[in-house]
Write a protein that holds these residues in place. Sequence first.
Motif, PDB file in Angstrom:
ATOM      1  N   PHE A   1      50.887  11.303  -0.126  1.00  0.00           N
ATOM      2  CA  PHE A   1      49.710  11.941  -0.735  1.00  0.00           C
ATOM      3  C   PHE A   1      49.014  12.768   0.341  1.00  0.00           C
ATOM      4  CE2 PHE A   1      45.001  11.467  -1.332  1.00  0.00           C
ATOM      5  CZ  PHE A   1      44.870  12.454  -2.300  1.00  0.00           C
TER       6      PHE A   1
ATOM      7  N   LEU B   1      43.241  14.001 -20.711  1.00  0.00           N
ATOM      8  CA  LEU B   1      42.598  15.307 -20.966  1.00  0.00           C
ATOM      9  C   LEU B   1      43.410  16.430 -20.325  1.00  0.00           C
ATOM     10  CD1 LEU B   1      38.827  14.411 -20.447  1.00  0.00           C
ATOM     11  CD2 LEU B   1      40.002  14.922 -22.585  1.00  0.00           C
TER      12      LEU B   1
ATOM     13  N   PHE C   1      37.029   5.469  -0.584  1.00  0.00           N
ATOM     14  CA  PHE C   1      38.263   4.934  -1.173  1.00  0.00           C
ATOM     15  C   PHE C   1      39.490   5.660  -0.646  1.00  0.00           C
ATOM     16  CE2 PHE C   1      35.828   2.497  -4.270  1.00  0.00           C
ATOM     17  CZ  PHE C   1      36.638   1.365  -4.356  1.00  0.00           C
TER      18      PHE C   1
ATOM     19  N   SER D   1      42.860   5.614   0.855  1.00  0.00           N
ATOM     20  CA  SER D   1      43.975   4.695   1.105  1.00  0.00           C
ATOM     21  C   SER D   1      44.556   4.975   2.489  1.00  0.00           C
ATOM     22  CB  SER D   1      45.077   4.887   0.063  1.00  0.00           C
ATOM     23  OG  SER D   1      44.582   4.597  -1.207  1.00  0.00           O
TER      24      SER D   1
ATOM     25  N   TYR E   1      43.394   5.368  -9.667  1.00  0.00           N
ATOM     26  CA  TYR E   1      43.518   6.469  -8.687  1.00  0.00           C
ATOM     27  C   TYR E   1      44.492   7.565  -9.123  1.00  0.00           C
ATOM     28  CZ  TYR E   1      47.063   3.409  -6.282  1.00  0.00           C
ATOM     29  OH  TYR E   1      48.104   2.600  -5.941  1.00  0.00           O
TER      30      TYR E   1
ATOM     31  N   VAL F   1      39.879  13.203  -0.510  1.00  0.00           N
ATOM     32  CA  VAL F   1      39.346  14.074  -1.557  1.00  0.00           C
ATOM     33  C   VAL F   1      38.081  13.473  -2.165  1.00  0.00           C
ATOM     34  CG1 VAL F   1      39.853  15.129  -3.804  1.00  0.00           C
ATOM     35  CG2 VAL F   1      41.666  14.989  -2.074  1.00  0.00           C
ATOM     36  N   THR F   2      38.146  12.186  -2.529  1.00  0.00           N
ATOM     37  CA  THR F   2      37.055  11.542  -3.275  1.00  0.00           C
ATOM     38  C   THR F   2      35.777  11.406  -2.440  1.00  0.00           C
ATOM     39  OG1 THR F   2      38.721  10.294  -4.461  1.00  0.00           O
ATOM     40  CG2 THR F   2      36.476   9.479  -4.628  1.00  0.00           C
TER      41      THR F   2
ATOM     42  N   THR G   1      41.734   9.130 -13.107  1.00  0.00           N
ATOM     43  CA  THR G   1      41.808   8.004 -14.048  1.00  0.00           C
ATOM     44  C   THR G   1      42.721   8.392 -15.207  1.00  0.00           C
ATOM     45  OG1 THR G   1      39.918   8.831 -15.281  1.00  0.00           O
ATOM     46  CG2 THR G   1      39.440   7.262 -13.505  1.00  0.00           C
TER      47      THR G   1
ATOM     48  N   GLY H   1      34.546  11.740  -7.987  1.00  0.00           N
ATOM     49  CA  GLY H   1      35.892  11.154  -8.037  1.00  0.00           C
ATOM     50  C   GLY H   1      36.727  11.974  -8.993  1.00  0.00           C
ATOM     51  N   THR H   2      36.546  11.715 -10.279  1.00  0.00           N
ATOM     52  CA  THR H   2      37.245  12.477 -11.311  1.00  0.00           C
ATOM     53  C   THR H   2      36.966  13.976 -11.142  1.00  0.00           C
ATOM     54  OG1 THR H   2      37.007  10.620 -12.816  1.00  0.00           O
ATOM     55  CG2 THR H   2      37.444  12.753 -13.815  1.00  0.00           C
TER      56      THR H   2
ATOM     57  N   GLU I   1      39.059  16.357  -8.918  1.00  0.00           N
ATOM     58  CA  GLU I   1      40.494  16.529  -9.173  1.00  0.00           C
ATOM     59  C   GLU I   1      40.802  17.677 -10.122  1.00  0.00           C
ATOM     60  OE1 GLU I   1      43.138  13.626  -9.127  1.00  0.00           O
ATOM     61  OE2 GLU I   1      41.943  12.186  -8.020  1.00  0.00           O
TER      62      GLU I   1
ATOM     63  N   GLN J   1      42.047   8.374 -18.236  1.00  0.00           N
ATOM     64  CA  GLN J   1      41.324   9.230 -19.198  1.00  0.00           C
ATOM     65  C   GLN J   1      41.440  10.695 -18.776  1.00  0.00           C
ATOM     66  OE1 GLN J   1      40.207   6.456 -17.801  1.00  0.00           O
ATOM     67  NE2 GLN J   1      38.763   5.345 -19.087  1.00  0.00           N
TER      68      GLN J   1
ATOM     69  N   GLY K   1      44.898  11.277   2.892  1.00  0.00           N
ATOM     70  CA  GLY K   1      44.359  12.404   2.120  1.00  0.00           C
ATOM     71  C   GLY K   1      42.942  12.069   1.679  1.00  0.00           C
TER      72      GLY K   1
HETATM   73  C1  LIG Z   1      42.391   1.639  -4.492  1.00  0.00           C
HETATM   74  C2  LIG Z   1      42.007   3.081  -4.541  1.00  0.00           C
HETATM   75  C3  LIG Z   1      42.581   3.959  -3.645  1.00  0.00           C
HETATM   76  C4  LIG Z   1      42.215   5.299  -3.628  1.00  0.00           C
HETATM   77  N1  LIG Z   1      42.753   6.145  -2.700  1.00  0.00           N
HETATM   78  C5  LIG Z   1      42.272   7.406  -2.587  1.00  0.00           C
HETATM   79  C6  LIG Z   1      42.714   8.263  -1.521  1.00  0.00           C
HETATM   80  O1  LIG Z   1      43.583   7.913  -0.732  1.00  0.00           O
HETATM   81  N2  LIG Z   1      42.143   9.486  -1.406  1.00  0.00           N
HETATM   82  C7  LIG Z   1      41.191   9.927  -2.274  1.00  0.00           C
HETATM   83  O2  LIG Z   1      40.723  11.046  -2.119  1.00  0.00           O
HETATM   84  N3  LIG Z   1      40.756   9.144  -3.302  1.00  0.00           N
HETATM   85  C8  LIG Z   1      41.275   7.897  -3.466  1.00  0.00           C
HETATM   86  N4  LIG Z   1      40.821   7.086  -4.486  1.00  0.00           N
HETATM   87  C9  LIG Z   1      39.799   7.578  -5.380  1.00  0.00           C
HETATM   88  C10 LIG Z   1      40.301   7.828  -6.787  1.00  0.00           C
HETATM   89  O3  LIG Z   1      41.082   8.989  -6.833  1.00  0.00           O
HETATM   90  C11 LIG Z   1      39.072   7.865  -7.702  1.00  0.00           C
HETATM   91  O4  LIG Z   1      38.622   6.539  -7.819  1.00  0.00           O
HETATM   92  C12 LIG Z   1      39.376   8.419  -9.063  1.00  0.00           C
HETATM   93  O5  LIG Z   1      39.584   9.797  -8.985  1.00  0.00           O
HETATM   94  C13 LIG Z   1      38.242   8.159 -10.057  1.00  0.00           C
HETATM   95  O6  LIG Z   1      37.017   8.531  -9.552  1.00  0.00           O
HETATM   96  P1  LIG Z   1      35.754   7.537  -9.617  1.00  0.00           P
HETATM   97  O7  LIG Z   1      36.226   6.200  -9.194  1.00  0.00           O
HETATM   98  O8  LIG Z   1      34.651   8.172  -8.855  1.00  0.00           O
HETATM   99  O9  LIG Z   1      35.378   7.451 -11.147  1.00  0.00           O
HETATM  100  P2  LIG Z   1      34.383   8.399 -11.932  1.00  0.00           P
HETATM  101  O10 LIG Z   1      34.775   9.814 -11.757  1.00  0.00           O
HETATM  102  O11 LIG Z   1      32.985   8.023 -11.612  1.00  0.00           O
HETATM  103  O12 LIG Z   1      34.695   7.985 -13.427  1.00  0.00           O
HETATM  104  C14 LIG Z   1      34.093   6.822 -14.059  1.00  0.00           C
HETATM  105  C15 LIG Z   1      34.617   6.768 -15.492  1.00  0.00           C
HETATM  106  O13 LIG Z   1      34.247   7.946 -16.223  1.00  0.00           O
HETATM  107  C16 LIG Z   1      35.400   8.620 -16.724  1.00  0.00           C
HETATM  108  N5  LIG Z   1      35.214  10.062 -16.585  1.00  0.00           N
HETATM  109  C17 LIG Z   1      34.662  10.709 -15.544  1.00  0.00           C
HETATM  110  N6  LIG Z   1      34.656  12.035 -15.772  1.00  0.00           N
HETATM  111  C18 LIG Z   1      35.212  12.223 -16.983  1.00  0.00           C
HETATM  112  C19 LIG Z   1      35.482  13.375 -17.779  1.00  0.00           C
HETATM  113  N7  LIG Z   1      35.147  14.598 -17.400  1.00  0.00           N
HETATM  114  N8  LIG Z   1      36.044  13.189 -18.971  1.00  0.00           N
HETATM  115  C20 LIG Z   1      36.378  11.945 -19.402  1.00  0.00           C
HETATM  116  N9  LIG Z   1      36.144  10.820 -18.689  1.00  0.00           N
HETATM  117  C21 LIG Z   1      35.577  10.965 -17.502  1.00  0.00           C
HETATM  118  C22 LIG Z   1      36.553   8.126 -15.860  1.00  0.00           C
HETATM  119  O14 LIG Z   1      37.784   8.204 -16.543  1.00  0.00           O
HETATM  120  C23 LIG Z   1      36.148   6.693 -15.581  1.00  0.00           C
HETATM  121  O15 LIG Z   1      36.503   5.869 -16.652  1.00  0.00           O
HETATM  122  C24 LIG Z   1      41.238   5.759  -4.556  1.00  0.00           C
HETATM  123  C25 LIG Z   1      40.685   4.873  -5.493  1.00  0.00           C
HETATM  124  C26 LIG Z   1      41.058   3.556  -5.504  1.00  0.00           C
HETATM  125  C27 LIG Z   1      40.455   2.628  -6.521  1.00  0.00           C
END
Ligand SMILES: Cc1cc2nc3c(=O)[nH]c(=O)nc-3n(C[C@H](O)[C@H](O)[C@H](O)COP(=O)(O)OP(=O)(O)OC[C@H]3O[C@@H](n4cnc5c(N)ncnc54)[C@H](O)[C@@H]3O)c2cc1C
Length: 500
Positions: free
Chosen positions: A126, A481, A202, A204, A472, A163-164, A475, A169-170, A173, A477, A161
Amino acid sequence: MIEGLTSSTLLEKHPRLEDIMCSLDTVGKMPSGVSGEIRQAVALARRFNESVARPYALELDRKMHEDPTYVPWDIVKEINRWGFYTNWIPKIYGGRGWNLGSLIPVVEELCSECAGIGNLMGVEYFGMSVLFAGWNTRITDKVCRDVVAGEKSGEPCLIAGLVTEPGAGTDAEETELLHKARVRCLARKVDGGYVVNGTKVFISNGHVSTWHISTAFEDTSRPADTMMCFAVRNDAKGFVYGRMEKKMGQKGCPASEIIFEDCFIPDEDVIINAEQIKKLKHSPRETAQQVIDFVVTLTRPGVGAMGAGVARGAFQEALAFARETEVRGKLLVNHEWAQCLLAEMYANAALARLTYMECNHITGLYGMAALLNLKPMYYYMKMMPTALLDRVMPFANRLAAVQQAFRKIIMDRQKEEDALRASGWASLSKFAATDLGIKNCHLAVELMGEAGIRHDMRAEKFLRDSKLLQIYEGTNQLNRLNLFKCLVAPAAPEALVFEE
Ligand SMILES: Cc1cc2nc3c(=O)[nH]c(=O)nc-3n(C[C@H](O)[C@H](O)[C@H](O)COP(=O)(O)OP(=O)(O)OC[C@H]3O[C@@H](n4cnc5c(N)ncnc54)[C@H](O)[C@@H]3O)c2cc1C
């Protein structure tokens, strides 16, 4: 019989036949050596599982549970020693140049034993894909050769990597969401480079990685138009480690907070920025989406493969249990209800694998790996002696003309239709295979009854590990989309996507 012209018109109807049978398009186009490489790579992973992962997985999980600050160098060094961190580095960057199509089945294999160990290996790619996605050959060469040197010295040099962010988070991406996101990681242009401030969460492998490939924004109020990527070492001034998260699963793979405090990034470590994007055909926002898509078309089927891995691992545990446990005077495996359940689990593991293998074909033809899979390029790389490439390429990769040529060939020439297909399938594989993975973990625990929830049984760990896969790499969801945007919306132009 229908005429050729009529049949091709009928097959072009949405979805086209090849849209849901990507392998059909691939037959004859992929170099024939690829399938042999997949077999070899999977055999290596099976050997690793037998001698390293299986004996250690539960102990590692317990160790990290009892001490969440434990940094798992022991297992990282083993993975490094086995060559997993350099096998898929292209030969032009000093690696062994195994075909990228053979990487993802290896991820499935490792995760069929332990998704934490699988991620310790898989997430390296990644980080590497964020590095590759800007097509900056100079910095890619520098970082990859450090990883290769780390294998030789026995002191692993890994890539994470970043990004978050805490508020994105979401949203980080997808550019349609990014332009409304609350990102805070600011890259301020100064003489000779940038000063970066902000927090990534978060991440990894954060605590075990030397190189960190990060996104940041030159104007946080216009993130989609000002995204840039850079590489930074963990010993740089202003690079600070925050906490390691206490997670429910995949405990073997640390997830770290990384903080940039006035961290200076010299221009030579900038992978791509607005200035460089000006020389390309697409706008900054389109280019940002292209970079994101290059990354996720490689990594989302990778997470799909992790889903296939846990689906198969849970199935194997359930089968082993059913073969040795008696219920009401006969072996569980001889009860018809258990046979139906095991059949369903087998099907789930197979379906999960099919999704990422189909996606693998598309990534190989239309995504980031497309250039390396062109037959002349593939055979040229295979035949070229490594010693010769090692002498020529570090010099060639530094040339601005080489970098620009790569960018023009890959980024300017990629057709939108191909990008949508690759991204849509990457999402399909990611959410479908990880949902099937967690489903099998539930079924395994169900079949095993009280034995299934004991800490010393692997089914319980598979269930905890599998939940993270739905989160990760976007999500599930978000990935639904994205599939709608890429594969369904083209047939429904009135549909508004990412508008809510
Ligand atoms: C163990 C682990 C390892 C990870 N490793 C990495 C890494 O190496 N590098 C990195 O950059 N990131 C990493 N991540 C981050 C990961 O990519 C994010 O957790 C993920 O993108 C979701 O973001 P969030 O947790 O902030 O959720 P949020 O974006 O806050 O979302 C919360 C909820 O709302 C929903 N949601 C949010 N926006 C929308 C939308 N527009 N439409 C519909 N539903 C929506 C989501 O589906 C979810 O159910 C890691 C996460 C975990 C748990």
